[in-house]
Motif scaffolding. Structure first.
Motif, PDB file in Angstrom:
ATOM      1  N   ILE A  11      60.782  64.254  -2.151  1.00  0.00           N
ATOM      2  CA  ILE A  11      61.122  63.002  -2.382  1.00  0.00           C
ATOM      3  C   ILE A  11      60.207  61.956  -1.616  1.00  0.00           C
ATOM      4  N   ASN A  12      60.062  60.790  -2.120  1.00  0.00           N
ATOM      5  CA  ASN A  12      59.325  59.876  -1.319  1.00  0.00           C
ATOM      6  C   ASN A  12      57.980  60.330  -0.882  1.00  0.00           C
ATOM      7  N   LEU A  13      57.214  61.152  -1.463  1.00  0.00           N
ATOM      8  CA  LEU A  13      55.862  61.671  -0.879  1.00  0.00           C
ATOM      9  C   LEU A  13      54.747  61.068  -1.535  1.00  0.00           C
ATOM     10  N   ALA A  14      54.006  60.410  -0.980  1.00  0.00           N
ATOM     11  CA  ALA A  14      52.737  59.685  -1.442  1.00  0.00           C
ATOM     12  C   ALA A  14      52.795  59.150  -2.572  1.00  0.00           C
ATOM     13  N   GLY A  15      54.162  58.282  -2.731  1.00  0.00           N
ATOM     14  CA  GLY A  15      54.409  57.585  -3.793  1.00  0.00           C
ATOM     15  C   GLY A  15      55.097  58.294  -5.194  1.00  0.00           C
ATOM     16  N   ARG A  16      55.228  59.330  -4.902  1.00  0.00           N
ATOM     17  CA  ARG A  16      55.807  60.203  -6.047  1.00  0.00           C
ATOM     18  C   ARG A  16      57.281  60.373  -5.746  1.00  0.00           C
ATOM     19  N   GLN A  37      75.734  59.242   4.678  1.00  0.00           N
ATOM     20  CA  GLN A  37      74.932  58.623   5.982  1.00  0.00           C
ATOM     21  C   GLN A  37      73.539  59.371   5.414  1.00  0.00           C
ATOM     22  N   THR A  38      72.436  58.411   5.471  1.00  0.00           N
ATOM     23  CA  THR A  38      71.264  58.978   5.223  1.00  0.00           C
ATOM     24  C   THR A  38      70.148  58.672   6.444  1.00  0.00           C
ATOM     25  N   TYR A  39      69.281  59.593   6.749  1.00  0.00           N
ATOM     26  CA  TYR A  39      68.483  59.524   7.919  1.00  0.00           C
ATOM     27  C   TYR A  39      66.924  59.568   7.331  1.00  0.00           C
ATOM     28  N   ILE A  40      66.194  58.774   7.733  1.00  0.00           N
ATOM     29  CA  ILE A  40      64.930  58.396   7.294  1.00  0.00           C
ATOM     30  C   ILE A  40      64.588  58.780   5.820  1.00  0.00           C
ATOM     31  N   GLN A  41      63.381  58.441   5.374  1.00  0.00           N
ATOM     32  CA  GLN A  41      63.081  58.251   4.097  1.00  0.00           C
ATOM     33  C   GLN A  41      63.058  59.677   3.192  1.00  0.00           C
ATOM     34  N   SER A  42      63.021  60.746   3.827  1.00  0.00           N
ATOM     35  CA  SER A  42      62.754  61.922   3.410  1.00  0.00           C
ATOM     36  C   SER A  42      63.795  62.914   2.846  1.00  0.00           C
ATOM     37  N   HIS A  69      66.915  59.588 -12.045  1.00  0.00           N
ATOM     38  CA  HIS A  69      65.624  59.401 -11.554  1.00  0.00           C
ATOM     39  C   HIS A  69      64.571  60.036 -12.214  1.00  0.00           C
ATOM     40  N   GLY A  70      64.717  61.236 -13.209  1.00  0.00           N
ATOM     41  CA  GLY A  70      64.077  61.443 -14.101  1.00  0.00           C
ATOM     42  C   GLY A  70      62.954  62.807 -13.244  1.00  0.00           C
TER      43      GLY A  70
END
Length: 180
Positions: A11-16, A37-42, A69-70
Motif C-alpha cells: 500500500i502507498n507505493l509510488a502513488g499506487r 495505532q498505525t506506524y508510518i505510511q507503509s 478502496h478497490g
C-alpha cells in the motif's frame, strides 16, 4: 481481547494502492478493532480484537480494504510474541547502528523448499541472509533498494512475504508491548 500486529503489503507505493493511515485506522475500527495505532505510511497497524484466528483476521482485513478502496493488499497478522521472537532472533547485531541495512521478511508459512542455492548465488560479497522458521533476515549494507537478493527473495523462498526494516520492527515491538 488480544493484541495483534497487521502488516499490510503493497500500500502507498509510488502513488499506487493509496490508503492513508487515518482511513486505514477508521476501517479497522469499523471491523471491531479497538485501540488502533498505525506506524508510518507503509501499513503497520497495532490493534486489539476479539478475533481468535490471525489468518481469518488477515482475510477479513484484506476483504475490508478491497470493498472500501478497490484493491486487495496482502495482510499478515502477527501476535506480539511472534513479532518479539522475530526481533530477538535477528542474527545481525549491527542492525542497531544501521537499521536500514537489516530487513526482516515475515513469511506466511515456513518455506517447504526454499531455493537457498539461488539465494546464495544472488547475494553480493557484503550481503548476508538467514532463514529462521517464518522469518528471512537480510543484511544489505550497500542498500536494500539496490539488492538483487532483496528483489528475488520472496520468489526463491516460495512463500508470500512482507519485509520491514529493523527500525520499523523494533518500533512495532515497543508499540505492541505498550498496547498490552
Amino acid at each position: 481481547m488480544k493484541t495483534w500486529i497487521a502488516l499490510f503489503r503493497g500500500i502507498n507505493l509510488a502513488g499506487r494502492n493509496r490508503l492513508p493511515m487515518p482511513a486505514l485506522k477508521r476501517l479497522l475500527e469499523k471491523h471491531a478493532c479497538v485501540d488502533v495505532q498505525t506506524y508510518i505510511q507503509s501499513g503497520n497497524v497495532i490493534f486489539r480484537s476479539a478475533a481468535p484466528d490471525p489468518s481469518r483476521l488477515a482475510t477479513q482485513l484484506t476483504a475490508a480494504v478491497s470493498k472500501s478502496h478497490g484493491f486487495e493488499p496482502h495482510v499478515l497478522v502477527l501476535t506480539p510474541r511472534e513479532l518479539a521472537s522475530a526481533a530477538d532472533g535477528n542474527p545481525y547485531p549491527e542492525a542497531g547502528d544501521n537499521p536500514a541495512s537489516v530487513h526482516l521478511f515475515f513469511l506466511d508459512e515456513r518455506p517447504r523448499t526454499p531455493d537457498l542455492a539461488s539465494l546464495e548465488a544472488l547475494k553480493t560479497s557484503t550481503e548476508r541472509f538467514a532463514l529462521k522458521g517464518k522469518v528471512f533476515y537480510l543484511h544489505t549494507p550497500d542498500g536494500f533498494g539496490r539488492s538483487k537478493l532483496a528483489t528475488r527473495a520472496e520468489r526463491l523462498l516460495g512463500v508470500a512475504a512482507t519485509a520491514r526494516n529493523w527500525r520499523t520492527v523494533t518500533t512495532l515491538v515497543e508499540m505492541a508491548q505498550a498496547a498490552r
